[in-house]
Design a protein around this motif. Structure first.
Motif, PDB file in Angstrom:
ATOM      1  N   MET A   1       3.655 -22.164   4.782  1.00 14.83           N
ATOM      2  CA  MET A   1       3.776 -20.826   5.347  1.00 14.83           C
ATOM      3  C   MET A   1       4.632 -19.926   4.462  1.00 14.83           C
ATOM      4  SD  MET A   1       5.128 -19.789   9.143  1.00 14.83           S
ATOM      5  CE  MET A   1       5.403 -18.085   9.595  1.00 14.83           C
ATOM      6  N   ALA A   2       5.639 -20.530   3.787  1.00 16.59           N
ATOM      7  CA  ALA A   2       6.548 -19.730   2.983  1.00 16.59           C
ATOM      8  C   ALA A   2       5.805 -18.964   1.898  1.00 16.59           C
ATOM      9  CB  ALA A   2       7.623 -20.634   2.368  1.00 16.59           C
ATOM     10  N   ASP A   3       4.837 -19.625   1.239  1.00 17.62           N
ATOM     11  CA  ASP A   3       4.102 -18.974   0.167  1.00 17.62           C
ATOM     12  C   ASP A   3       3.172 -17.887   0.688  1.00 17.62           C
ATOM     13  OD1 ASP A   3       3.706 -22.115  -1.597  1.00 17.62           O
ATOM     14  OD2 ASP A   3       5.320 -20.637  -1.659  1.00 17.62           O
ATOM     15  N   ALA A   4       2.815 -17.944   1.963  1.00 16.77           N
ATOM     16  CA  ALA A   4       1.856 -16.991   2.517  1.00 16.77           C
ATOM     17  C   ALA A   4       2.485 -15.646   2.843  1.00 16.77           C
ATOM     18  CB  ALA A   4       1.212 -17.572   3.777  1.00 16.77           C
ATOM     19  N   LEU A   5       3.802 -15.611   3.018  1.00 16.64           N
ATOM     20  CA  LEU A   5       4.458 -14.388   3.452  1.00 16.64           C
ATOM     21  C   LEU A   5       4.711 -13.445   2.281  1.00 16.64           C
ATOM     22  CD1 LEU A   5       6.981 -15.835   6.066  1.00 16.64           C
ATOM     23  CD2 LEU A   5       4.648 -15.004   6.408  1.00 16.64           C
ATOM     24  N   LEU A   6       4.884 -12.181   2.611  1.00 19.76           N
ATOM     25  CA  LEU A   6       5.083 -11.152   1.595  1.00 19.76           C
ATOM     26  C   LEU A   6       6.564 -10.911   1.349  1.00 19.76           C
ATOM     27  CD1 LEU A   6       2.473  -8.532   2.902  1.00 19.76           C
ATOM     28  CD2 LEU A   6       2.162 -10.160   1.020  1.00 19.76           C
ATOM     29  N   GLY A   7       6.952 -10.900   0.067  1.00 18.52           N
ATOM     30  CA  GLY A   7       8.315 -10.571  -0.313  1.00 18.52           C
ATOM     31  C   GLY A   7       8.387  -9.157  -0.856  1.00 18.52           C
ATOM     32  N   PRO A   8       9.565  -8.727  -1.323  1.00 19.49           N
ATOM     33  CA  PRO A   8       9.730  -7.353  -1.819  1.00 19.49           C
ATOM     34  C   PRO A   8       8.761  -6.982  -2.934  1.00 19.49           C
ATOM     35  CG  PRO A   8      11.864  -8.411  -1.513  1.00 19.49           C
ATOM     36  CD  PRO A   8      10.828  -9.470  -1.301  1.00 19.49           C
ATOM     37  N   ALA A   9       8.563  -7.892  -3.896  1.00 18.68           N
ATOM     38  CA  ALA A   9       7.672  -7.587  -5.014  1.00 18.68           C
ATOM     39  C   ALA A   9       6.232  -7.432  -4.539  1.00 18.68           C
ATOM     40  CB  ALA A   9       7.760  -8.690  -6.072  1.00 18.68           C
ATOM     41  N   GLU A  10       5.792  -8.338  -3.651  1.00 17.16           N
ATOM     42  CA  GLU A  10       4.406  -8.243  -3.148  1.00 17.16           C
ATOM     43  C   GLU A  10       4.193  -6.971  -2.330  1.00 17.16           C
ATOM     44  OE1 GLU A  10       5.274 -12.666  -3.599  1.00 17.16           O
ATOM     45  OE2 GLU A  10       6.336 -10.912  -2.847  1.00 17.16           O
ATOM     46  N   ILE A  11       5.184  -6.590  -1.546  1.00 20.23           N
ATOM     47  CA  ILE A  11       5.068  -5.375  -0.738  1.00 20.23           C
ATOM     48  C   ILE A  11       4.901  -4.149  -1.631  1.00 20.23           C
ATOM     49  CG2 ILE A  11       6.427  -3.789   0.704  1.00 20.23           C
ATOM     50  CD1 ILE A  11       5.226  -5.923   2.369  1.00 20.23           C
ATOM     51  N   ARG A  12       5.731  -4.041  -2.655  1.00 20.99           N
ATOM     52  CA  ARG A  12       5.664  -2.866  -3.533  1.00 20.99           C
ATOM     53  C   ARG A  12       4.375  -2.864  -4.357  1.00 20.99           C
ATOM     54  NH1 ARG A  12      10.288   0.179  -3.973  1.00 20.99           N
ATOM     55  NH2 ARG A  12      12.109  -0.647  -2.872  1.00 20.99           N
ATOM     56  N   ASP A  13       3.957  -4.029  -4.825  1.00 17.51           N
ATOM     57  CA  ASP A  13       2.705  -4.110  -5.593  1.00 17.51           C
ATOM     58  C   ASP A  13       1.513  -3.724  -4.731  1.00 17.51           C
ATOM     59  OD1 ASP A  13       4.110  -4.918  -7.788  1.00 17.51           O
ATOM     60  OD2 ASP A  13       3.571  -7.052  -7.631  1.00 17.51           O
ATOM     61  N   LEU A  14       1.492  -4.210  -3.497  1.00 14.99           N
ATOM     62  CA  LEU A  14       0.393  -3.906  -2.597  1.00 14.99           C
ATOM     63  C   LEU A  14       0.356  -2.417  -2.275  1.00 14.99           C
ATOM     64  CD1 LEU A  14      -1.916  -4.877  -0.825  1.00 14.99           C
ATOM     65  CD2 LEU A  14      -0.251  -5.530   0.924  1.00 14.99           C
ATOM     66  N   ALA A  15       1.517  -1.839  -2.014  1.00 13.70           N
ATOM     67  CA  ALA A  15       1.580  -0.406  -1.722  1.00 13.70           C
ATOM     68  C   ALA A  15       1.105   0.410  -2.918  1.00 13.70           C
ATOM     69  CB  ALA A  15       3.010  -0.008  -1.352  1.00 13.70           C
ATOM     70  N   ALA A  16       1.480  -0.015  -4.115  1.00 17.32           N
ATOM     71  CA  ALA A  16       1.069   0.707  -5.323  1.00 17.32           C
ATOM     72  C   ALA A  16      -0.444   0.639  -5.507  1.00 17.32           C
ATOM     73  CB  ALA A  16       1.784   0.124  -6.540  1.00 17.32           C
ATOM     74  N   ARG A  17      -1.016  -0.539  -5.270  1.00 16.85           N
ATOM     75  CA  ARG A  17      -2.475  -0.685  -5.404  1.00 16.85           C
ATOM     76  C   ARG A  17      -3.222   0.201  -4.410  1.00 16.85           C
ATOM     77  NH1 ARG A  17      -1.730  -6.363  -5.329  1.00 16.85           N
ATOM     78  NH2 ARG A  17      -3.030  -6.521  -3.460  1.00 16.85           N
ATOM     79  N   LEU A  18      -2.649   0.351  -3.238  1.00 13.41           N
ATOM     80  CA  LEU A  18      -3.294   1.148  -2.190  1.00 13.41           C
ATOM     81  C   LEU A  18      -2.967   2.639  -2.304  1.00 13.41           C
ATOM     82  CD1 LEU A  18      -2.666  -1.186   0.889  1.00 13.41           C
ATOM     83  CD2 LEU A  18      -4.797  -0.904  -0.400  1.00 13.41           C
ATOM     84  N   GLY A  19      -2.006   2.968  -3.164  1.00 17.17           N
ATOM     85  CA  GLY A  19      -1.569   4.356  -3.251  1.00 17.17           C
ATOM     86  C   GLY A  19      -0.830   4.802  -2.011  1.00 17.17           C
ATOM     87  N   VAL A  20      -0.121   3.864  -1.384  1.00 15.04           N
ATOM     88  CA  VAL A  20       0.569   4.140  -0.129  1.00 15.04           C
ATOM     89  C   VAL A  20       2.035   4.446  -0.382  1.00 15.04           C
ATOM     90  CG1 VAL A  20       1.405   3.091   2.018  1.00 15.04           C
ATOM     91  CG2 VAL A  20      -0.966   2.785   1.313  1.00 15.04           C
ATOM     92  N   ALA A  21       2.501   5.540   0.188  1.00 12.99           N
ATOM     93  CA  ALA A  21       3.929   5.868   0.191  1.00 12.99           C
ATOM     94  C   ALA A  21       4.350   5.981   1.651  1.00 12.99           C
ATOM     95  CB  ALA A  21       4.191   7.172  -0.543  1.00 12.99           C
ATOM     96  N   PRO A  22       5.360   5.213   2.065  1.00  6.81           N
ATOM     97  CA  PRO A  22       5.778   5.258   3.472  1.00  6.81           C
ATOM     98  C   PRO A  22       6.119   6.678   3.907  1.00  6.81           C
ATOM     99  CG  PRO A  22       6.886   3.483   2.293  1.00  6.81           C
ATOM    100  CD  PRO A  22       6.188   4.305   1.262  1.00  6.81           C
ATOM    101  N   THR A  23       5.665   7.054   5.103  1.00  2.00           N
ATOM    102  CA  THR A  23       5.906   8.405   5.597  1.00  2.00           C
ATOM    103  C   THR A  23       6.818   8.379   6.813  1.00  2.00           C
ATOM    104  OG1 THR A  23       4.065   8.476   7.170  1.00  2.00           O
ATOM    105  CG2 THR A  23       3.566   9.021   4.878  1.00  2.00           C
ATOM    106  N   LYS A  24       7.726   9.341   6.859  1.00  2.00           N
ATOM    107  CA  LYS A  24       8.622   9.465   8.001  1.00  2.00           C
ATOM    108  C   LYS A  24       7.855   9.891   9.240  1.00  2.00           C
ATOM    109  CE  LYS A  24      13.068  11.431   9.348  1.00  2.00           C
ATOM    110  NZ  LYS A  24      14.209  12.294   8.936  1.00  2.00           N
ATOM    111  N   LYS A  25       6.791  10.674   9.031  1.00  2.00           N
ATOM    112  CA  LYS A  25       5.993  11.160  10.161  1.00  2.00           C
ATOM    113  C   LYS A  25       5.447  10.013  10.998  1.00  2.00           C
ATOM    114  CE  LYS A  25       1.874  13.898  11.275  1.00  2.00           C
ATOM    115  NZ  LYS A  25       0.741  14.679  10.733  1.00  2.00           N
ATOM    116  N   LEU A  26       5.006   8.949  10.333  1.00  4.24           N
ATOM    117  CA  LEU A  26       4.463   7.785  11.042  1.00  4.24           C
ATOM    118  C   LEU A  26       5.529   6.715  11.288  1.00  4.24           C
ATOM    119  CD1 LEU A  26       0.974   7.357   9.295  1.00  4.24           C
ATOM    120  CD2 LEU A  26       1.504   8.475  11.472  1.00  4.24           C
TER     121      LEU A  26
END
Length: 299
Positions: A1-26
């Motif tokens: 299970m440990a390998d399946a979870l997302l860490g800081p690097a995976e979160i930022r890489d995934l957001a970059a691939r999706l072109g996602v920037a966290p929004t305060k509105k949501l």
């Protein structure tokens, strides 16, 4: 299970691939610490038979942890980009057949949307809609036996407060109508991206039978009126709801409550007693200006 979870690097890489920037509105603050999501799932007390309902899955950190325990996970995501990307993220790390993604507003969903029916609400809720979401889902989904939510620490304190507390108010009473709630821990800002400027808190709750055979909407009208102007006596605070201060006093006396008491001192059962006494004395009770089942709490 440990390998399946997302860490800081995976979160930022995934957001970059999706072109996602966290929004305060949501209210988007993504959890990037695997230990935190493990802690949330453990504190929720999920069993292998539970069907988890997650609101605001974002990039999938908590979703993956839930999939490691629950029989099925319903993920309700209002952001269409994130909703569309979640199945692919899950398919790389977990069983995608156990996940159903609902691109929807959690404040507008109903029981008919979910098969199998959810049994536990486990979510990192957007700060700006946390209280309305919890109350709406408890109202609309009778199959929920309980849950654990992560919210702003200030809101967590209000949700679990009891009568007499300085932060006891509308959210405290309305959640108490549905469930017994307790504080389940603090979460530091550093586990989120972006880092919020406040701590978060975990609130665990277990559904219980209604405290009285009184319509919920009637009780919530009394609650809204009682807290509309804090520090007023109930005789004064309920005057608009009852049709006058004298009428409010008669109802309060019939309910066994001092007209000089304040809303901050009453249990949910006492609010229900007030609502029950009104029709017996010929008072239907008026909807207060703030009357709502889904009271929102500002940060």
């Amino acid at each position: 299970m440990a390998d399946a979870l997302l860490g800081p690097a995976e979160i930022r890489d995934l957001a970059a691939r999706l072109g996602v920037a966290p929004t305060k509105k949501l209210g988007q603050n993504f959890v990037h610490d695997p230990n935190t999501v493990r802690r949330i799932v453990a504190a929720a007390g999920l069993t292998a038979d539970d069907v988890a309902l997650e609101v605001g899955p974002g990039l999938g950190s908590l979703t993956l942890a839930l999939l490691g325990t629950a029989a099925h996970v319903h993920a309700v995501e209002i952001d269409p980009v994130l909703a569309a990307a979640l199945p692919a993220t899950v398919a790389e790390r977990a069983d995608p057949a156990k996940l159903t993604v609902h691109p929807a507003d959690a404040l507008k969903v109903g029981a008919q949307l979910f098969t199998p029916a959810p049994t536990m609400l486990v979510a990192n809720l957007p700060y700006n809609v946390a209280v309305p979401v919890v109350l709406h889902l408890l109202s609309e989904l009778p199959t929920l036996r309980g849950g654990l939510v992560m919210v702003q620490k200030e809101v967590a304190d209000r949700l679990v407060a009891g009568p007499g507390s300085k932060v006891y108010g509308v959210p405290s009473v309305k959640l108490a109508w549905y469930a017994q709630a307790r504080a389940a821990g603090r979460v530091p800002p550093a586990v989120f991206w972006p880092v919020p400027n406040v701590d978060s808190g975990l609130v665990a709750f277990t559904r219980r039978d209604p405290v009285a055979e009184v319509p919920r909407t009637d009780v919530f009208r009394v609650v809204d009126a009682a807290f509309a102007q804090r520090r007023k006596t109930l005789r004064a605070a309920l005057a608009g709801w009852a049709g006058g201060a004298d009428a409010a006093e008669r109802i309060l006396v019939a309910a066994g409550i001092s007209p000089q008491a304040r809303g901050e001192a009453l249990t949910v059962g006492q609010f229900a007693a007030i609502a029950a006494a009104a029709p017996a004395l010929g008072h239907g009770g008026k909807l207060s200006p703030s009357g709502s089942d889904h009271e929102e709490v500002s940060p």
